[in-house]
Motif scaffolding. Structure first.
Motif, PDB file in Angstrom:
ATOM      1  N   SER A 149       1.130   4.387  -3.161  1.00  0.00           N
ATOM      2  CA  SER A 149       0.907   5.817  -2.959  1.00  0.00           C
ATOM      3  C   SER A 149       2.094   6.668  -3.402  1.00  0.00           C
ATOM      4  N   ARG A 150       3.116   6.012  -3.930  1.00  0.00           N
ATOM      5  CA  ARG A 150       4.340   6.725  -4.315  1.00  0.00           C
ATOM      6  C   ARG A 150       4.581   6.594  -5.818  1.00  0.00           C
ATOM      7  N   SER A 160       0.828  -1.203   0.000  1.00  0.00           N
ATOM      8  CA  SER A 160       0.000   0.000   0.000  1.00  0.00           C
ATOM      9  C   SER A 160       0.862   1.252   0.000  1.00  0.00           C
ATOM     10  N   ASP A 161       2.018   1.190   0.684  1.00  0.00           N
ATOM     11  CA  ASP A 161       2.927   2.324   0.705  1.00  0.00           C
ATOM     12  C   ASP A 161       3.469   2.589  -0.696  1.00  0.00           C
ATOM     13  N   ARG A 162       3.822   1.544  -1.396  1.00  0.00           N
ATOM     14  CA  ARG A 162       4.343   1.706  -2.755  1.00  0.00           C
ATOM     15  C   ARG A 162       3.268   2.269  -3.695  1.00  0.00           C
ATOM     16  N   ARG A 215      12.874   2.298  -1.274  1.00  0.00           N
ATOM     17  CA  ARG A 215      12.589   1.951   0.113  1.00  0.00           C
ATOM     18  C   ARG A 215      13.887   1.892   0.923  1.00  0.00           C
TER      19      ARG A 215
END
Length: 570
Positions: A7-8, A3-5, A14
């Motif tokens: 949004s980027r 999910s973090d990826r 990382r």
């Protein structure tokens, strides 16, 4: 992470946690290249010694030097102008790497007096659990990393000779790789076991000031510099020229490097250069020994290069000095007073030096557990089998410098170390910018590589029946060397062959594509039309064209292949 990826932007970097074992030449180079190109990482180099530079910190025996010309025992991009001689001392080489570390701020990554004693792959976290011992306090603690780098070196774990009674000897007992500088040899009768590289360096260094040396030699070896690379002490004027004229120094280094690269045919059986080199070295050894008896004993029958060739300035001349006694054969046992040899005689000595080398099995110096709890020490116990000298099947996210079948005797070695570092960083870049969980070489790729290597070695002098640390037994297999030249290795390592690697992802393998924006669009200072230009100055897409541009094809006149490569005059 997924999910973090999402949004980027694409290729978001990382945080990567890296542990490197060893702060010798390879570890320092890795730290330099990592900090030069990467961000969003943490790096710790755990070094067991009290200082950096590895073998060049550890080895302090009399005469210790490198057998590679000093101006080329440097990183390709980091010359040194004031070497004292063609073959520089270990202290000078230590100073080179110390200066390198200070210039680029590399000591901030180093934890000296810290030894990694165990590493275990944690499948639940896709990371290594690393056990570290603080050698100052003897306390142990745990660390963790995404990627584990082993830069512990090859000639690093010294060993006593396996001779019965060694510990019964009552006098000072020394090993060249664990030298006690408090022992005074002056005026003593010294016993010297071994005629490998360190023994060849020790003898001429101590012979002038000891009472007597009894040197125990069990087998012949080739000792002679390559023509044009004899020992030479640089004058103040020569050093000044190197310092004031960088292009002159660069050309001098290039010619030496080209000459060393041009020697690879020496290692192939039945080549003219092998024949010429053997004839030249035989003549040189006979001339310096001036003893038919010693010549018959010490000049090998096997090919030049089966064992590592040692320049050996002053060694052969020392063997025939008045205060040197050569005892040829095996040592049966060691007594309180000295050595009993297979001639039945006891040779008493005041001090006994063991120039008997290292554990060169390539096994890690600590238990290393990978997939399914397999220990690499056990897996490599009988025959170490790596992928291109840098990785092992079944051990994810683990990379090693100068592992099995690296080009450590095929030509310039530091150039090969640079290629290994660059290859590792390409893997790390992919790991950092994609949602990769693990990478490791495919077992089938390792198997095929070993089969290719073994077949290639049949045509080399390394397969001759000589005793060498290049292989576990005189009959082989050759486990230390690359199946080709150093330049061959550099081309093979130029890009990652991803079809040889097992890559596992966390979540959807395409989550690295992120939120649909490029890295260019989130950089307000970037040129968002960077690809618009007046002419096609882009990179060529074929390997052949790229290589011809990189190696400056056509810039030199072709030379006929002869018995020897031409080395430069200073």
């Amino acid at each position: 992470m997924s999910s973090d990826r999402l949004s980027r932007p694409i290729h978001s970097e990382r945080q990567v946690r890296i542990i490197c074992i060893g702060a010798g030449a390879s570890g320092l180079l890795f730290a330099y290249k990592l900090q030069r190109s990467f961000s969003n990482y943490s790096l710790t180099l755990y070094e067991k010694n009290a200082d950096i530079a590895g073998t060049w910190y550890e080895n302090k025996y009399p005469g210790c030097a490198c057998d590679v010309p000093s101006h080329n025992y440097t990183w390709s991009f980091e010359p040194k102008t004031d070497w004292s001689a063609t073959y520089a001392s270990s202290k000078e080489i230590y100073n080179y790497f110390d200066t390198f570390s200070q210039k680029y701020g590399l000591r901030r990554f180093c934890q000296v007096n810290h030894q990694v004693v165990k590493a275990t792959w944690n499948a639940a976290r896709n990371a290594y659990d690393v056990r570290v011992r603080d050698l100052a306090s003897e306390e142990e603690f745990d660390d963790t990393c995404d990627i584990l780098i082993n830069a512990g070196g090859v000639l690093n774990s010294w060993k006593w000779p396996e001779i019965p009674g060694l510990q019964q000897y009552k006098g000072p007992l020394l090993h060249t790789a664990n030298w006690d500088e408090s022992i005074n040899l002056e005026g003593k009768h010294v016993g010297l076991i071994g005629n490998g590289s360190s023994g060849i360096q020790v003898l001429p260094a101590i012979q002038p000031y000891v009472k007597k040396v009894t040197t125990f030699i069990r087998e012949p070896t080739w000792v002679s510099p390559v023509p044009g690379l004899e020992q030479h002490v640089f004058t103040a004027e020569e050093k000044q020229t190197f310092a004031n004229n960088p292009s002159h120094l660069n050309e001098y280094r290039k010619e030496i490097e080209s000459g060393m690269n041009g020697q690879f045919s020496t290692f192939m059986r039945a080549t003219q250069i092998q024949k010429d080199t053997k004839e030249y070295m035989t003549g040189q050894m006979k001339e310096k020994l001036q003893s038919p008896e010693l010549s018959n004993l010490l000049i090998p029958d096997w090919s030049v290069g089966c064992r590592r060739i040692t320049p050996g300035p002053g060694y052969l001349e020392s063997l025939v000095a008045d205060n040197v006694q050569v005892v040829y054969g095996n040592i049966d046992r060691i007594t309180e007073n000295g050595c009993v040899c297979d001639d039945g005689k006891e040779y008493a000595v005041d001090v006994l030096i063991c120039a008997t080398g290292f554990d060169t099995t390539f096994k890690p110096r600590f238990p290393l557990f990978g997939f399914n709890g397999e220990n690499l020490q056990d897996k490599w116990k009988d025959e170490p089998q790596s992928y291109f000298g840098i990785a092992a099947a079944g051990f994810p996210n683990y990379l090693t410098f100068l592992g099995p079948n690296s080009p450590i005797g095929n030509g310039p070695v530091l150039s090969a170390v640079e290629s290994q570092a660059d290859y590792m960083l390409k893997l790390i870049d992919r790991f950092q910018t994609h949602n990769i969980a693990t990478f490791s070489p495919q077992p089938e790729a390792v198997k095929d590589f070993i089969e290719y290597k073994d077949e290639f070695m049949k045509g080399t002098v390394w397969a001759d029946a000589c005793r060498s640390w290049y292989k576990p037994t005189p009959e082989g297999p050759v486990t230390a060397l690359w199946p080709g030249s150093t330049l061959h290795y550099m081309e093979a390592m130029d890009e990652v062959r991803w079809d040889d690697w097992n890559v596992r992802y966390q979540g959807n393998r395409f989550n690295w594509m992120g939120n649909g924006y490029s890295q260019t669009e989130v950089d307000q200072t970037a040129d968002w039309g960077y690809y618009i230009r007046n002419k096609d100055d882009g990179e060529h897409m074929s390997r052949g064209k790229k290589l011809r541009i990189m190696n400056k094809s056509g810039s030199k006149q072709p030379t006929a292949q002869s018995g020897f490569s031409v080395f430069p005059k200073i």
